[in-house]
Design a protein around this motif. Structure first.
Motif, PDB file in Angstrom:
ATOM      1  N   GLN A  87       3.804   9.986   4.787  1.00  0.00           N
ATOM      2  CA  GLN A  87       3.218  10.050   3.446  1.00  0.00           C
ATOM      3  C   GLN A  87       1.868  10.782   3.479  1.00  0.00           C
ATOM      4  N   LEU A  88       1.142  10.630   4.581  1.00  0.00           N
ATOM      5  CA  LEU A  88      -0.155  11.295   4.709  1.00  0.00           C
ATOM      6  C   LEU A  88      -0.022  12.775   5.079  1.00  0.00           C
ATOM      7  N   LYS A 101       2.166   1.998  -3.325  1.00  0.00           N
ATOM      8  CA  LYS A 101       1.113   2.561  -4.182  1.00  0.00           C
ATOM      9  C   LYS A 101       0.652   3.923  -3.692  1.00  0.00           C
ATOM     10  N   ARG A 102       1.344   4.467  -2.740  1.00  0.00           N
ATOM     11  CA  ARG A 102       1.020   5.771  -2.154  1.00  0.00           C
ATOM     12  C   ARG A 102      -0.364   5.746  -1.499  1.00  0.00           C
ATOM     13  N   ASP A 103      -0.791   4.595  -1.040  1.00  0.00           N
ATOM     14  CA  ASP A 103      -2.068   4.498  -0.343  1.00  0.00           C
ATOM     15  C   ASP A 103      -1.763   4.331   1.143  1.00  0.00           C
ATOM     16  N   ALA A 130      -4.472   2.920   3.625  1.00  0.00           N
ATOM     17  CA  ALA A 130      -4.590   1.455   3.633  1.00  0.00           C
ATOM     18  C   ALA A 130      -3.419   0.830   4.387  1.00  0.00           C
ATOM     19  N   ALA A 173       0.833  -1.199   0.000  1.00  0.00           N
ATOM     20  CA  ALA A 173       0.000   0.000   0.000  1.00  0.00           C
ATOM     21  C   ALA A 173       0.875   1.258   0.000  1.00  0.00           C
TER      22      ALA A 173
END
Lengths: 165, 212
Positions: free
Chosen positions: B179-180, B143-145, B148, B140
């Protein structure tokens, strides 16, 4: 005689990375292959003769690792150049990627011995004398292997890509 | 005849087009060294050379390149070196010589401190479920998610609070928070991570994720 991994890595990491960059692998895969090359070298240090040049020996290991990855690679991603390549001219990046894939697939069709001498001499510019010393073979034998390897490589390229070279 | 004729021009051009476009940067070289030295330390002492002599190449690669396939797609910021299990064993031996786990840090109010590794002679096996959660988080992140990823990491924390992959979980959590854009939480988590796992092979990735 134990291999000084740190010293060898410090001196040779750039060369190994540059060599492995030419096989059309994704950036992360190139780094994995560099890692695997040095780790394999460490575990196979008994096959290394310190009197011989270290680079051809390392690149021989790197070649096997790269070709193993090429042989098991998923179908081509040539239409999607790597992110770092996008900062450069996209057309040139795509050309580079296609050339790398053609070269690496052709190399993967050669025998291990022929592929290694060709990749070291013609792709990476290691001298024939160093290759001969590394393989413990006479220079004349190395030249003869190189000639056969070039023929096999040219034939493989023709087979894989009949229109160009 | 010891002289080679030049390579045909069209082949020379083809080979020239494969030339490297970017050299190995200093930071990447250092990061790779961290990963390599961790892998080298994890090689069974003395047995590596003998094993190598007995095994053919593909087998050898499979034996030594633990997790190579799984780690392949990591992007440079979500980097996580492998193999992690054996490295963890090293940490256990060096860092915690006594079997009694130290009490949790009392000042961490937001969340209990990650559990300390408990000394043992052989590492417990990693279950497929535990591995799967970490893999899901890592995928995840790639995938830059990050949401998740955090979800998978939270499930790992619930089910495997003291799991074999707790160290990697805590490292991935810092990267997911970063990342967030949850920078304060990322920095807090990073401080907690570095306090819990001072010699972690994931420390460079954690520090990179929270660098200003």
């Amino acid at each position: 005689m134990s291999l000084d991994l740190r010293a060898v890595y410090e001196a040779e990491a750039e060369a190994v990375h540059a060599f492995l960059s030419r096989f059309g692998l994704a950036n992360a895969e190139v780094e994995d292959a560099v890692h695997d090359t040095f780790l394999t070298a460490l575990s196979r240090q008994k096959t290394y003769d310190p009197a011989r040049p270290v680079r051809p020996w390392l690149l021989g290991i790197a070649f096997r690792i790269a070709v193993a990855r090429v042989r098991t690679a998923r179908p081509t991603t040539a239409e999607l150049p790597e992110q770092s390549d996008l900062r450069q001219d996209p057309h040139a990046a795509l050309e580079t990627q296609r050339a790398r894939e053609l070269v690496s697939r052709a190399l993967a069709e050669l025998s291990e011995e022929q592929g290694t001498v060709f990749a070291l001499y013609d792709l990476h510019g290691v001298s024939a004398a160093d290759i001969a010393a590394s393989m413990g073979a006479p220079l004349a034998t190395t030249y003869s292997r190189l000639r056969l390897a070039r023929q096999a490589f040219a034939a493989a390229v023709k087979r894989l890509h009949p229109e160009s070279p | 005849m010891n002289e080679l004729e030049p390579l045909p021009e069209e082949l020379q051009r083809l080979l020239a087009r494969t030339a490297p476009q970017a050299p190995l940067a200093g930071a990447a070289k250092a990061r790779l060294w961290g990963r390599l030295s961790a892998s080298a330390a994890a090689l069974p002492a003395g047995s590596a050379a003998a094993t190598a002599a007995l095994l053919k190449w593909p087998l050898l690669a499979a034996t030594l390149g633990l997790g190579v396939g799984a780690g392949v797609a990591l992007d440079r910021f979500a980097f996580a070196p492998e193999p992690r299990v054996v490295v963890r064993t090293e940490v256990v031996k060096v860092e915690v010589p006594t079997p009694a786990p130290p009490p949790p840090a009392p000042t961490e109010a937001a969340r209990p401190a990650p559990p300390r590794p408990v000394a043992r002679t052989t590492p417990a096996p990693i279950t497929a479920d535990e591995r799967q959660l970490i893999e899901a988080a890592r995928t995840a992140l790639i995938k830059r998610d990050a949401a998740a990823a955090l979800n998978a990491l939270a499930r790992h924390r619930r089910s495997f609070a003291q799991g074999q992959l707790a160290e990697e979980r805590d490292g991935l959590e810092v990267q997911a928070l970063a990342q967030l854009g949850r920078r304060d939480e990322a920095r807090t988590a990073a401080r907690r991570f570095l306090a819990s796992w001072p010699d972690s092979v994931f420390a460079p990735a954690v520090e990179a994720a929270t660098a200003p």
